[in-house]
Design an enzyme around this catalytic site. Structure first.
Site, PDB file in Angstrom:
ATOM      1  N   HIS A 195      16.536 -51.462 -10.521  1.00 44.39           N
ATOM      2  CA  HIS A 195      16.980 -50.225 -11.176  1.00 44.39           C
ATOM      3  C   HIS A 195      17.181 -49.159 -10.105  1.00 44.39           C
ATOM      4  O   HIS A 195      16.389 -49.056  -9.157  1.00 44.39           O
ATOM      5  CB  HIS A 195      15.940 -49.753 -12.188  1.00 44.39           C
ATOM      6  CG  HIS A 195      16.240 -48.407 -12.776  1.00 44.39           C
ATOM      7  ND1 HIS A 195      17.324 -48.184 -13.596  1.00 44.39           N
ATOM      8  CD2 HIS A 195      15.613 -47.208 -12.647  1.00 44.39           C
ATOM      9  CE1 HIS A 195      17.340 -46.918 -13.956  1.00 44.39           C
ATOM     10  NE2 HIS A 195      16.314 -46.305 -13.389  1.00 44.39           N
TER      11      HIS A 195
ATOM     12  N   CYS B 284      23.032 -48.460 -14.653  1.00 42.12           N
ATOM     13  CA  CYS B 284      22.363 -47.482 -13.790  1.00 42.12           C
ATOM     14  C   CYS B 284      22.964 -47.425 -12.396  1.00 42.12           C
ATOM     15  O   CYS B 284      23.178 -46.334 -11.841  1.00 42.12           O
ATOM     16  CB  CYS B 284      20.865 -47.753 -13.728  1.00 42.12           C
ATOM     17  SG  CYS B 284      20.414 -49.338 -12.948  1.00 42.12           S
TER      18      CYS B 284
END
Length: 330
Positions: free
Chosen positions: A89, A203
């Site tokens: 992430h 993301c």
């Protein structure tokens, strides 16, 4: 990967297809005029952006450090488990030299990854029901332990307060118009020069857009290696099927509607170990043995004629951008 998606946090054959008319590949990600309200049915196990705040207005003369942040997905729950698979992430951090305050900005799912990747099949509703919005989150502070323990926290550039404020205006536009999370990248083959049918919107793509905006505003990035995770499906040329109304509406294609619902039925939160393995076998049978996948993209359905190697996770280098302007003397 299918196993991981089935374990992800959740809230609650082709007929009738059309070989797509001359389309631009990859299919452009659709932007919208406004962000719709979310349905109360969509519930997150973990609250989206619990400590979020408005992006502050910085003084023009401020000097702001920009940090690259990266950690394994669900690091807060599973530690470095997904880091070993390079499922990461991404976020970006800022530090104001005038105030000494730190900030974090990231973009992720409102209702967790499972809901963004697969729909719910609700009783009494013909069409699959999606909880697939994603959004930007900005909050004060940088959790050093979270990013450093199993990931990355590194300075990538320095900007002025003027550049930060211009970026903040762009973030508002980007967040208001790019509202749906797209998990999958879809390509014709593992070859780097192969045709990309669909690009993901998650993301890491938000961070890459942010870096590019800063570069266009004049930021000069350090020469360091930066890698990002992509989850890729491999498919022959996609077949356009239609939207919710044309497939599931009163005049829709009942055979196609049933096929889509049947395909998505195994992708759901599981009640028992036995049900989990039964559904996992169904997924393998349809995706790998029968080369089938139904993709929901831009509120439209596509059929993907899957081919080997079917699915792959890559952790690929994407260089930091070079802008087109001078750097404001920072």
């Amino acid at each position: 990967l299918l196993l991981l998606l089935l374990l992800a946090p959740w809230g609650p054959r082709v007929s009738g297809g059309l070989r797509s008319p001359r389309r631009r590949w990859p299919v452009p990600y659709r932007r919208f005029d406004y962000r719709p309200k979310t349905d109360p049915y969509c519930q997150a196990r973990y609250t989206f952006c619990p400590t979020g705040s408005a992006i502050p207005v910085m003084k023009e003369e401020d000097v702001i450090e920009v940090y690259r942040l990266q950690a394994p997905v669900w690091e807060f729950k599973y530690g470095d488990l997904l880091g070993h698979l390079k499922i990461m992430h991404d976020a970006v951090g800022f530090r104001s030299s005038l105030t000494g305050k730190n900030y974090t900005m990231e973009w992720y799912e409102l209702f967790q990854l499972g809901n963004c990747t697969f729909p719910h099949l609700r009783p009494g509703m013909d069409a699959p029901f999606w909880c697939n919005q994603g959004a930007a989150c900005f909050y004060e502070g940088i959790d050093d332990a979270h990013w450093k323990a199993n990931g990355t926290l590194v300075l990538v550039t320095t900007i002025s307060g003027t550049m930060f404020n211009a970026m903040a205006q762009w973030v508002k536009y980007d967040n208001d118009t790019g509202i749906y999370y797209e998990t999958w990248t879809v390509q014709a083959s593992p070859d780097k020069k192969s045709t990309m049918w669909f690009d993901s919107y998650e993301c890491s793509k938000f961070i890459l857009r942010t870096y590019q905006k800063l570069a266009d505003l004049g930021a000069v990035f350090k020469k360091i290696q930066t890698n990002y995770t992509s989850i890729i499906l491999f498919s022959g040329e996609p077949i356009y099927l239609g939207n919710e109304t044309s497939i599931f509406g009163p005049q829709g294609n009942k055979t196609l509607a049933a096929a889509i619902r049947d395909f998505y039925s195994p992708f759901k939160p599981h009640q028992s170990v036995r049900e989990f393995f039964v559904d996992l076998f169904k997924i393998i049978d349809r995706v790998i043995l029968n080369h089938q996948f139904y993709l929901f993209y831009n509120l439209e359905y596509w059929f993907l004629p899957m081919k080997s190697p079917y699915l792959k996770i890559i952790y690929e280098e994407v260089p930091l951008p070079v802008g087109s302007k001078a750097s404001f003397g920072v």
